[in-house]
Design a protein around this motif. Sequence first.
Motif, PDB file in Angstrom:
ATOM      1  N   LEU A  24      73.604  67.462  27.727  1.00 27.06           N
ATOM      2  CA  LEU A  24      74.162  68.692  27.244  1.00 27.06           C
ATOM      3  C   LEU A  24      74.892  69.476  28.120  1.00 27.06           C
ATOM      4  N   SER A  39      69.805  72.162  20.137  1.00 27.85           N
ATOM      5  CA  SER A  39      70.047  70.725  19.824  1.00 27.85           C
ATOM      6  C   SER A  39      68.690  70.297  19.089  1.00 27.85           C
ATOM      7  N   ASP A  44      73.232  66.043  21.102  1.00 28.24           N
ATOM      8  CA  ASP A  44      73.832  66.482  21.811  1.00 28.24           C
ATOM      9  C   ASP A  44      75.407  66.845  21.948  1.00 28.24           C
ATOM     10  N   ASN A  48      77.530  70.385  22.236  1.00 26.87           N
ATOM     11  CA  ASN A  48      78.450  70.429  23.123  1.00 26.87           C
ATOM     12  C   ASN A  48      79.787  70.818  22.607  1.00 26.87           C
TER      13      ASN A  48
END
Length: 226
Positions: A24, A39, A44, A48
């Motif tokens: 992350l 999440s 992830d 992001n």
Amino acid sequence: MTRPEARRFITALAEANPNAESELTFTSPFGLLVAVVLSAQATDKSVNKVTPGLFHEAPTPAAMVALGEDGIARHIRTIGLWRAKARNVFKLCQQLLEKHDGEVPADRKSLEALAGVGRKTASVVMNVAFGDDAMAVDTHIFRIGNRTGLAPGKNVRQVEEGLVERIPPDMLRPAHHWLILHGRYVCKARSPECWHCAGYEPCRYPEKKARRTLHAPEATLAETTG
């Protein structure tokens, strides 16, 4: 696994991925907390993609509250359960301002009292942001604990307790990263890649030999071609 086997297994994962860390993207405990909440049931990578824009507009709990639930939702529509997550992020930011002067608390009880924060999320924040030895058990680590015999359990709490008991104390904090990345990229749910598993020897997965034999030509080719 026995404790010596558990140490061998964790040591092998550490040697295979010595610089393992969270995938992350974050720059503060607050950023990590929000990212981990987002999440849940999302990758992830997907998180992001949305957090840079979100944190650019609202880098603090106060700014996030000012942005509002709808403003948060506007940034995170591409991830799963975005409506509920926008609501939780807005509420937890209110709680941080009201109860913790806008700072992320470091203790489990306070973290778990925040909206959208359960035991796993609290453990990740304690481990990554504050250096605690907390062991966060997600679906990958739960699978590895049972599949390999490292820490069998019927639920995540049993697996967590087994990991804490078997993993040497000096390896417990980084073991979270070694295990989650191993589960994400090698010990996969449907097709575990036993033929290049660093922890193959102490692993007690009954099908490991068959899977390694089945993919032996592929493994050999990969080794010779680099």
